[in-house]
Design a protein around this motif. Structure first.
Motif, PDB file in Angstrom:
ATOM      1  N   GLU A 145       0.822  -1.205   0.000  1.00  0.00           N
ATOM      2  CA  GLU A 145       0.000   0.000   0.000  1.00  0.00           C
ATOM      3  C   GLU A 145       0.860   1.260   0.000  1.00  0.00           C
ATOM      4  O   GLU A 145       0.331   2.371  -0.005  1.00  0.00           O
ATOM      5  CB  GLU A 145      -0.913   0.022   1.240  1.00  0.00           C
ATOM      6  CG  GLU A 145      -1.856  -1.156   1.361  1.00  0.00           C
ATOM      7  CD  GLU A 145      -2.998  -1.085   0.370  1.00  0.00           C
ATOM      8  OE1 GLU A 145      -3.706  -0.074   0.371  1.00  0.00           O
ATOM      9  OE2 GLU A 145      -3.144  -2.028  -0.426  1.00  0.00           O
ATOM     10  N   ILE A 175       0.223   4.213  -2.472  1.00  0.00           N
ATOM     11  CA  ILE A 175      -1.034   4.931  -2.207  1.00  0.00           C
ATOM     12  C   ILE A 175      -0.885   5.776  -0.938  1.00  0.00           C
ATOM     13  O   ILE A 175      -1.284   6.932  -0.888  1.00  0.00           O
ATOM     14  CB  ILE A 175      -2.215   3.941  -2.059  1.00  0.00           C
ATOM     15  CG1 ILE A 175      -2.410   3.180  -3.372  1.00  0.00           C
ATOM     16  CG2 ILE A 175      -3.493   4.663  -1.652  1.00  0.00           C
ATOM     17  CD1 ILE A 175      -3.314   1.969  -3.259  1.00  0.00           C
ATOM     18  N   GLU A 176      -0.267   5.167   0.094  1.00  0.00           N
ATOM     19  CA  GLU A 176      -0.098   5.891   1.359  1.00  0.00           C
ATOM     20  C   GLU A 176       0.754   7.144   1.174  1.00  0.00           C
ATOM     21  O   GLU A 176       0.441   8.208   1.722  1.00  0.00           O
ATOM     22  CB  GLU A 176       0.547   4.972   2.410  1.00  0.00           C
ATOM     23  CG  GLU A 176      -0.414   3.932   2.952  1.00  0.00           C
ATOM     24  CD  GLU A 176       0.260   2.905   3.870  1.00  0.00           C
ATOM     25  OE1 GLU A 176      -0.439   2.016   4.335  1.00  0.00           O
ATOM     26  OE2 GLU A 176       1.476   3.023   4.088  1.00  0.00           O
ATOM     27  N   LYS A 224       2.820  14.633   9.923  1.00  0.00           N
ATOM     28  CA  LYS A 224       2.573  13.981   8.633  1.00  0.00           C
ATOM     29  C   LYS A 224       3.859  13.936   7.819  1.00  0.00           C
ATOM     30  O   LYS A 224       4.112  12.960   7.107  1.00  0.00           O
ATOM     31  CB  LYS A 224       1.482  14.713   7.855  1.00  0.00           C
ATOM     32  CG  LYS A 224       0.137  14.694   8.559  1.00  0.00           C
ATOM     33  CD  LYS A 224      -0.957  14.152   7.670  1.00  0.00           C
ATOM     34  CE  LYS A 224      -2.320  14.245   8.313  1.00  0.00           C
ATOM     35  NZ  LYS A 224      -2.632  13.120   9.175  1.00  0.00           N
ATOM     36  N   LYS A 276       7.648   6.478   5.279  1.00  0.00           N
ATOM     37  CA  LYS A 276       7.006   5.677   4.222  1.00  0.00           C
ATOM     38  C   LYS A 276       7.743   5.825   2.893  1.00  0.00           C
ATOM     39  O   LYS A 276       7.911   4.867   2.151  1.00  0.00           O
ATOM     40  CB  LYS A 276       5.550   6.116   4.040  1.00  0.00           C
ATOM     41  CG  LYS A 276       4.730   5.958   5.292  1.00  0.00           C
ATOM     42  CD  LYS A 276       3.597   4.984   5.094  1.00  0.00           C
ATOM     43  CE  LYS A 276       2.734   4.892   6.319  1.00  0.00           C
ATOM     44  NZ  LYS A 276       2.721   3.580   6.916  1.00  0.00           N
ATOM     45  N   ALA A 323       1.191   8.857  -1.646  1.00  0.00           N
ATOM     46  CA  ALA A 323       0.434   9.847  -2.429  1.00  0.00           C
ATOM     47  C   ALA A 323      -0.619  10.540  -1.556  1.00  0.00           C
ATOM     48  O   ALA A 323      -0.784  11.765  -1.625  1.00  0.00           O
ATOM     49  CB  ALA A 323      -0.231   9.172  -3.627  1.00  0.00           C
ATOM     50  N   ASP A 324      -1.309   9.760  -0.701  1.00  0.00           N
ATOM     51  CA  ASP A 324      -2.329  10.341   0.191  1.00  0.00           C
ATOM     52  C   ASP A 324      -1.701  11.339   1.149  1.00  0.00           C
ATOM     53  O   ASP A 324      -2.232  12.439   1.359  1.00  0.00           O
ATOM     54  CB  ASP A 324      -3.030   9.233   1.000  1.00  0.00           C
ATOM     55  CG  ASP A 324      -4.053   8.475   0.157  1.00  0.00           C
ATOM     56  OD1 ASP A 324      -4.313   8.917  -0.979  1.00  0.00           O
ATOM     57  OD2 ASP A 324      -4.583   7.450   0.639  1.00  0.00           O
ATOM     58  N   LEU A 325      -0.563  10.953   1.738  1.00  0.00           N
ATOM     59  CA  LEU A 325       0.116  11.835   2.685  1.00  0.00           C
ATOM     60  C   LEU A 325       0.557  13.125   1.999  1.00  0.00           C
ATOM     61  O   LEU A 325       0.410  14.223   2.557  1.00  0.00           O
ATOM     62  CB  LEU A 325       1.333  11.132   3.302  1.00  0.00           C
ATOM     63  CG  LEU A 325       1.062  10.288   4.536  1.00  0.00           C
ATOM     64  CD1 LEU A 325       2.286   9.470   4.905  1.00  0.00           C
ATOM     65  CD2 LEU A 325       0.657  11.169   5.723  1.00  0.00           C
ATOM     66  N   GLU A 326       1.078  12.996   0.786  1.00  0.00           N
ATOM     67  CA  GLU A 326       1.524  14.185   0.048  1.00  0.00           C
ATOM     68  C   GLU A 326       0.350  15.133  -0.206  1.00  0.00           C
ATOM     69  O   GLU A 326       0.475  16.347  -0.058  1.00  0.00           O
ATOM     70  CB  GLU A 326       2.212  13.774  -1.262  1.00  0.00           C
ATOM     71  CG  GLU A 326       3.643  13.298  -1.022  1.00  0.00           C
ATOM     72  CD  GLU A 326       4.310  12.690  -2.251  1.00  0.00           C
ATOM     73  OE1 GLU A 326       5.550  12.570  -2.243  1.00  0.00           O
ATOM     74  OE2 GLU A 326       3.588  12.318  -3.199  1.00  0.00           O
ATOM     75  N   ASP A 327      -0.802  14.558  -0.560  1.00  0.00           N
ATOM     76  CA  ASP A 327      -2.007  15.371  -0.781  1.00  0.00           C
ATOM     77  C   ASP A 327      -2.428  16.082   0.500  1.00  0.00           C
ATOM     78  O   ASP A 327      -2.729  17.272   0.499  1.00  0.00           O
ATOM     79  CB  ASP A 327      -3.177  14.483  -1.242  1.00  0.00           C
ATOM     80  CG  ASP A 327      -3.068  14.143  -2.717  1.00  0.00           C
ATOM     81  OD1 ASP A 327      -2.180  14.710  -3.379  1.00  0.00           O
ATOM     82  OD2 ASP A 327      -3.854  13.301  -3.192  1.00  0.00           O
ATOM     83  N   GLU A 328      -2.447  15.306   1.611  1.00  0.00           N
ATOM     84  CA  GLU A 328      -2.870  15.873   2.899  1.00  0.00           C
ATOM     85  C   GLU A 328      -1.958  17.029   3.306  1.00  0.00           C
ATOM     86  O   GLU A 328      -2.426  18.073   3.755  1.00  0.00           O
ATOM     87  CB  GLU A 328      -2.798  14.795   3.986  1.00  0.00           C
ATOM     88  CG  GLU A 328      -4.029  13.934   4.079  1.00  0.00           C
ATOM     89  CD  GLU A 328      -3.888  12.916   5.199  1.00  0.00           C
ATOM     90  OE1 GLU A 328      -3.871  13.323   6.371  1.00  0.00           O
ATOM     91  OE2 GLU A 328      -3.761  11.717   4.884  1.00  0.00           O
TER      92      GLU A 328
END
Ligand SMILES: [Zn+2]
Length: 248
Positions: free
Chosen positions: A35, A38-39, A143, A150, A41-46
């Motif tokens: 994962e 995806i993790e 974050k 990660k 990319a999600d963290l970068e967005d957040e």
């Protein structure tokens, strides 16, 4: 008219099996990454969203600070005027002049009080926003630390598998080019249906290697003959004999 090379069933099966092996290797690499992509990319967005929030709060605080500066300037001006009028009131010539100066004094005193109140309210607003900003900054720091871990893990896996993945991607493209287009379409469809990504399996101990459904002897001998493409009646996977699967 262009001539289309006709492949024998055996060649078709061999090409399909080869493609399956290459795709399975790529699946293995992708499983290693898990994962993480995806993790990350999600963290970068957040984090990007939190930074935007941070900037917005900072701009709001700047706006309030400007407002406070204006009010302070008004206070200074009014206080200067008060001093001036107080001095003037020491040598008034008549009652009318006295009243006029007193009125001005009252007005400027009110101005000072009003500005003081505005500054007090604005200061409270600033400390509220500073608290929110502080929490946002801490959140970003958390974050970012998480992202660093990660990303480090992912980069390590990528470094270890990059060459292998690139090599197999080239092999996969080559293998795809040599598979009959209709077969390729069903190969992809079947692969997508199963978590393990297996669309071509061998017969293992008289059963389908994908779903373990028993394969009757008559069908097994048909599979060994390589005269037609045979799929499992239960799961739809293309079946090959074990000998073929272990050949390459
Ligand atoms: Zn099956």
């Amino acid at each position: 008219m262009a001539t289309v090379k006709e492949y024998s069933v055996e060649e078709k099966l061999a090409a399909l099996l080869n493609l399956q092996k290459v795709e399975s290797k790529l699946d293995e690499i992708s499983i290693l990454k898990g994962e993480l992509p995806i993790e990350v990319a999600d963290l970068e967005d957040e984090i990007q969203g939190l930074h935007a929030r941070e900037t917005r709060i900072e701009e709001e605080i700047n706006g309030i600070n400007e407002f406070v500066a204006q009010k302070k300037q008004i206070m200074v001006q009014s206080e200067e005027l008060i001093k001036k009028y107080e001095k003037q009131s020491e040598n008034v010539k008549n009652n009318r002049e006295y009243e006029a100066i007193n009125k001005e004094l009252e007005m400027q005193t009110l101005e000072v009080k009003l500005a003081e109140r505005h500054i007090k309210d604005a200061s409270e607003e600033i400390s509220d926003k500073a608290r929110v900003l502080d929490a946002a900054k801490k959140n970003i720091a958390n974050k970012e630390a998480n992202l660093k871990v990660k990303k480090g893990e992912l980069d390590k896996i990528i470094a270890e598998t990059e060459k292998e993945e690139a090599d197999h991607q080239i092999l996969a493209d080559k293998a795809r080019a040599s598979v009959d287009p209709r077969l390729l379409a069903s190969f992809d469809r079947i692969r997508n249906n199963f978590r393990n990504g297996l669309a071509v399996v061998s017969v293992v101990r008289d059963a389908c290697g994908g779903c373990f459904n028993a394969i009757p002897p008559q069908r097994q001998s048909e599979i060994r003959q390589h005269k037609k493409i045979i799929v499992c009646e239960n799961c739809g996977r293309v079946l090959v004999d074990e000998d073929m699967n272990t050949e390459n």
